[in-house]
Design a protein around this motif. Structure first.
Motif, PDB file in Angstrom:
ATOM      1  N   ALA A 136       0.822  -1.214   0.000  1.00 27.45           N
ATOM      2  CA  ALA A 136       0.000   0.000   0.000  1.00 27.45           C
ATOM      3  C   ALA A 136       0.851   1.257   0.000  1.00 27.45           C
ATOM      4  O   ALA A 136       0.386   2.333  -0.390  1.00 27.45           O
ATOM      5  N   ASN A 137       2.117   1.119   0.406  1.00 24.56           N
ATOM      6  CA  ASN A 137       2.982   2.288   0.532  1.00 24.56           C
ATOM      7  C   ASN A 137       3.968   2.458  -0.611  1.00 24.56           C
ATOM      8  O   ASN A 137       4.524   3.540  -0.782  1.00 24.56           O
ATOM      9  N   ARG A 138       4.216   1.390  -1.377  1.00 22.39           N
ATOM     10  CA  ARG A 138       5.187   1.500  -2.474  1.00 22.39           C
ATOM     11  C   ARG A 138       5.002   0.366  -3.459  1.00 22.39           C
ATOM     12  O   ARG A 138       4.848  -0.789  -3.080  1.00 22.39           O
ATOM     13  N   ASP A 139       4.993   0.718  -4.730  1.00 18.17           N
ATOM     14  CA  ASP A 139       4.947  -0.256  -5.815  1.00 18.17           C
ATOM     15  C   ASP A 139       6.273  -0.162  -6.560  1.00 18.17           C
ATOM     16  O   ASP A 139       6.553   0.840  -7.229  1.00 18.17           O
ATOM     17  N   TRP A 140       7.106  -1.202  -6.428  1.00 17.57           N
ATOM     18  CA  TRP A 140       8.431  -1.190  -7.040  1.00 17.57           C
ATOM     19  C   TRP A 140       8.419  -1.688  -8.484  1.00 17.57           C
ATOM     20  O   TRP A 140       9.467  -1.726  -9.125  1.00 17.57           O
ATOM     21  N   ALA A 200      10.840  -2.635 -14.245  1.00 19.37           N
ATOM     22  CA  ALA A 200      10.435  -2.730 -15.647  1.00 19.37           C
ATOM     23  C   ALA A 200      11.474  -2.155 -16.607  1.00 19.37           C
ATOM     24  O   ALA A 200      11.178  -1.913 -17.762  1.00 19.37           O
ATOM     25  N   VAL A 201      12.693  -1.951 -16.129  1.00 19.54           N
ATOM     26  CA  VAL A 201      13.731  -1.387 -16.995  1.00 19.54           C
ATOM     27  C   VAL A 201      14.843  -2.413 -17.178  1.00 19.54           C
ATOM     28  O   VAL A 201      15.114  -3.217 -16.275  1.00 19.54           O
ATOM     29  N   PRO A 202      15.489  -2.449 -18.349  1.00 17.79           N
ATOM     30  CA  PRO A 202      16.607  -3.367 -18.561  1.00 17.79           C
ATOM     31  C   PRO A 202      17.743  -3.060 -17.583  1.00 17.79           C
ATOM     32  O   PRO A 202      17.926  -1.891 -17.225  1.00 17.79           O
ATOM     33  N   ARG A 226      10.567  -9.703 -13.217  1.00 24.64           N
ATOM     34  CA  ARG A 226       9.766  -8.528 -12.881  1.00 24.64           C
ATOM     35  C   ARG A 226       8.525  -8.884 -12.065  1.00 24.64           C
ATOM     36  O   ARG A 226       7.973  -8.044 -11.373  1.00 24.64           O
ATOM     37  N   ASP A 227       8.080 -10.121 -12.169  1.00 23.77           N
ATOM     38  CA  ASP A 227       6.863 -10.538 -11.467  1.00 23.77           C
ATOM     39  C   ASP A 227       7.157 -11.119 -10.085  1.00 23.77           C
ATOM     40  O   ASP A 227       6.247 -11.627  -9.426  1.00 23.77           O
ATOM     41  N   ALA A 228       8.393 -11.043  -9.637  1.00 23.70           N
ATOM     42  CA  ALA A 228       8.747 -11.590  -8.326  1.00 23.70           C
ATOM     43  C   ALA A 228       8.008 -10.841  -7.221  1.00 23.70           C
ATOM     44  O   ALA A 228       7.833  -9.623  -7.297  1.00 23.70           O
ATOM     45  N   ALA A 288      20.067  -5.811 -11.385  1.00 25.09           N
ATOM     46  CA  ALA A 288      20.636  -4.619 -12.005  1.00 25.09           C
ATOM     47  C   ALA A 288      21.342  -3.797 -10.943  1.00 25.09           C
ATOM     48  O   ALA A 288      21.103  -3.946  -9.744  1.00 25.09           O
ATOM     49  N   PHE A 289      22.230  -2.919 -11.402  1.00 27.11           N
ATOM     50  CA  PHE A 289      22.939  -2.001 -10.521  1.00 27.11           C
ATOM     51  C   PHE A 289      22.536  -0.578 -10.869  1.00 27.11           C
ATOM     52  O   PHE A 289      22.545  -0.184 -12.040  1.00 27.11           O
ATOM     53  N   LEU A 290      22.194   0.192  -9.843  1.00 23.80           N
ATOM     54  CA  LEU A 290      21.804   1.582 -10.014  1.00 23.80           C
ATOM     55  C   LEU A 290      22.865   2.473  -9.379  1.00 23.80           C
ATOM     56  O   LEU A 290      23.469   2.115  -8.362  1.00 23.80           O
TER      57      LEU A 290
END
Length: 223
Positions: free
Chosen positions: A58-62, A67-69, A76-78, A172-174
């Protein structure tokens, strides 16, 4: 030889200090009794720790972040996503402990650029290396804010993806915003976030052992 010996002694003393100070729990987050309704996890591999959060709450949708390479389906569905923070050098150049060298250690601990590792998690199983904690919505929002504040953003306000760098498991690494150094390790970053969430975390947790000891058994200890 004397210089090397002094360095080794200093490292031993620093590790001992980390264990002692890390064992002293301190909670300063906004969690309130009676409002505990978000389950999170803390994962450890023996020297590094991650924060594991629900992909959708309810507080965050990651999901937009996933959804980005190079984050691709079915990852993505984990139902969960793990966040880890650390030195770019160690995260991207250290494949195994066999790759560890003095030069890499010095580069990683001398205010190296930071990265945030994002790993979708298909399932979690509590055990010695994974503990669950139920926190309040306010505490969870503070924890989410901690993760988001660690990300460097581009001109459009989105995270900066490091291209071509992945462990090959849908991760991925950000680009991180802060610098990594010896006194602010990946485990210190995790401890900071958990403390904001209201959990009793050691005062200073550069070692994963001090972090996990201060946290205790988690929800498993309340059964």
């Amino acid at each position: 030889m004397l210089r090397v010996a002094l360095i080794l002694v200093a490292l031993v003393l620093l590790s001992a200090l980390a264990i002692v100070v890390g064992a002293i729990p301190l909670a300063s987050g906004p969690a309130q009794p009676g409002e505990r309704n978000v389950t999170i996890y803390v994962a450890s591999n023996g020297f590094h720790s991650d924060i594991v959060l629900p992909t959708v709450s309810a507080n965050r949708d990651w999901r937009p972040l996933l959804a980005v390479p190079p984050l691709t389906k079915p990852y993505r569905d984990a139902p969960f996503v793990a966040f880890g923070w650390g030195a770019e050098t160690a995260y991207t150049e250290l494949g195994t402990l066999a790759d560890l060298s003095l030069g890499l250690i010095l580069k990683a601990t001398a205010f190296d650029r930071s990265v945030v590792h994002v790993q979708p998690v298909a399932a979690v199983q509590t055990g010695m290396d994974l503990r669950s904690f139920t926190i309040s919505e306010a505490g969870y929002r503070a924890l989410v804010g901690h993760v988001e504040a660690s990300l460097e953003l581009d001109e459009a306000g989105g995270p900066v993806i490091l291209p071509g760098i992945t462990h090959g498991a849908g991760d991925a690494f950000l680009r991180g915003r802060d610098r990594f150094w010896l006194l602010r390790s990946c485990n210190v970053w995790v401890g900071e976030g958990l403390r904001k969430a209201g959990l009793p975390v050691g005062l200073w947790t550069p070692l994963v052992q001090s972090l996990m000891w201060s946290l205790g058994p988690g929800d498993a200890g309340e059964r």
